[in-house]
Design an enzyme around this catalytic site. Structure first.
Site, mmCIF file in Angstrom:
data_model
loop_
_atom_site.group_PDB
_atom_site.id
_atom_site.type_symbol
_atom_site.label_atom_id
_atom_site.label_comp_id
_atom_site.label_asym_id
_atom_site.label_seq_id
_atom_site.Cartn_x
_atom_site.Cartn_y
_atom_site.Cartn_z
ATOM 1 N N GLU A 72 -5.618 -144.112 113.517
ATOM 2 C CA GLU A 72 -6.236 -143.696 114.679
ATOM 3 C C GLU A 72 -5.394 -144.438 115.601
ATOM 4 O OE1 GLU A 72 -10.110 -142.506 115.832
ATOM 5 O OE2 GLU A 72 -9.901 -143.993 117.451
ATOM 6 N N ARG A 105 -17.741 -133.625 120.562
ATOM 7 C CA ARG A 105 -18.362 -133.586 122.074
ATOM 8 C C ARG A 105 -17.836 -134.256 122.875
ATOM 9 N NH1 ARG A 105 -24.094 -136.026 123.075
ATOM 10 N NH2 ARG A 105 -22.703 -137.719 123.656
ATOM 11 N N THR A 114 -6.483 -139.862 119.990
ATOM 12 C CA THR A 114 -7.602 -139.733 120.900
ATOM 13 C C THR A 114 -7.027 -138.869 122.073
ATOM 14 O OG1 THR A 114 -7.458 -141.830 122.257
ATOM 15 C CG2 THR A 114 -8.592 -141.985 120.220
ATOM 16 N N GLN A 173 -17.657 -142.827 112.266
ATOM 17 C CA GLN A 173 -17.881 -143.832 113.438
ATOM 18 C C GLN A 173 -17.664 -145.160 112.403
ATOM 19 O OE1 GLN A 173 -16.959 -145.434 115.848
ATOM 20 N NE2 GLN A 173 -18.039 -144.097 117.183
ATOM 21 N N ALA A 220 -11.858 -137.608 127.336
ATOM 22 C CA ALA A 220 -12.981 -136.363 127.385
ATOM 23 C C ALA A 220 -13.262 -136.207 128.960
ATOM 24 C CB ALA A 220 -14.078 -137.091 126.740
#
Length: 289
Positions: free
Chosen positions: A16, A106, A47, A173, A50
């Site tokens: 990531e 989310r 990523t 996670q 958000a």
């Protein structure tokens, strides 16, 4: 290529990365990707803001760069701060760039940004994505329980909703105690959730990082990990090397136990990713029995 196809006969190994801030040059992460690509991960996830940092455009650019390098890109897509129209605009861009793998989230709730409330849960986004194209969809899971869930059983019930909505596989996670992960997987399988689950591993290379991440995601710290922190916290190089060694030991144990995959949170640190990759490459090359 769809991520779900990778799990059939091997232990998947992925990375990531995250975009730079808008005030920084995107070339910094491109240089990091050049180094990471030599390690030949099965995919690299990127990523996506958000809400607030404004790096969504960078995320799509980075995913495209990963694809140009011959590696499968996975774009994170949080939904809590986006409307249907905004998600549609992102999906249009994703399709234009030929990106077909999405990690549906989310997203973190920013106290300074009121949620749009059109997508309250990742399962809402997954259901929506299924109407928008033939995407391969990943979901997130929490071995030590999502911070917003009262119990692990409640959290796994919500996870099942996410999988039934269409998540093809899960990425966990971070955690520092493999027994927590094994216990979680056992409970998940008992609930009838049978999609592949990648174990999220973060090598801790400085004290501030671990304090920040534990506060954010609630990961517990085993005593042996605490001892490492206490012994080497004032020696940055020793702490970095100890953090790398700890992550390697986690991965070796997970691989020996038949984990579906390892997702390495690189924190854009190519040096650390290389040290770990080189140490575990022979182990992860073994096909599943």
């Amino acid at each position: 290529m769809k991520i779900k196809d990778l799990f059939r006969d091997k232990t998947v190994f992925s990375f990531e990365v995250f975009p730079p801030k808008k005030t920084s040059s995107i070339d910094v992460i491109y240089n990091t990707l050049d180094e990471l690509s030599d390690l030949k991960p099965d995919f690299i996830s990127v990523t996506f803001s958000a809400g607030g940092s404004g790096n969504g455009g960078y995320a799509c650019d980075i995913a495209s760069k990963i694809k140009e390098m011959g590696i499968i890109p996975v774009l994170h897509l949080p939904c809590i701060n986006y409307t249907h129209e905004e998600i549609d605009a992102t999906l249009d861009e994703v399709k234009k760039r030929g990106i077909e793998n999405i990690l549906a989230l989310r997203g973190d709730i920013n106290p300074d940004i009121p949620p749009k409330r059109e997508f309250l849960h990742a399962s809402d986004l997954i259901t929506y994505l299924k109407t928008k194209g033939d995407f391969d969809i990943s979901g997130a899971c929490y071995p030590e329980c999502h911070p917003d869930s009262d119990t692990i059983d409640e959290d796994i019930d919500n996870l099942k909703i996410k999988v039934e909505a269409g998540a093809d596989h899960l990425i966990s996670q971070l955690f520092f105690d493999n027994e927590s992960f094994y216990s979680f997987v056992e409970k998940v399988r008992a609930k009838g959730i049978n999609v592949p689950i990648e174990a999220g591993i973060m090598p801790v290379v400085n004290k501030n990082m671990i304090e920040r991440m534990v506060t954010t995601c609630g990961a517990s710290l085993p005593q042996k990990f605490v001892k490492i922190m206490q012994r080497y916290e004032h020696d940055p190089e020793a702490l970095r090397d100890a953090g790398i060694a700890y992550a390697i030991n986690q991965i070796v144990d997970l691989a020996a136990s038949g984990v579906d995959g390892i997702h390495l949170y690189t924190m854009n640190n190519a040096y650390v990713a290389r040290k770990i990759s080189e140490a575990v490459s022979g182990i992860l090359k073994h096909d599943k029995a």
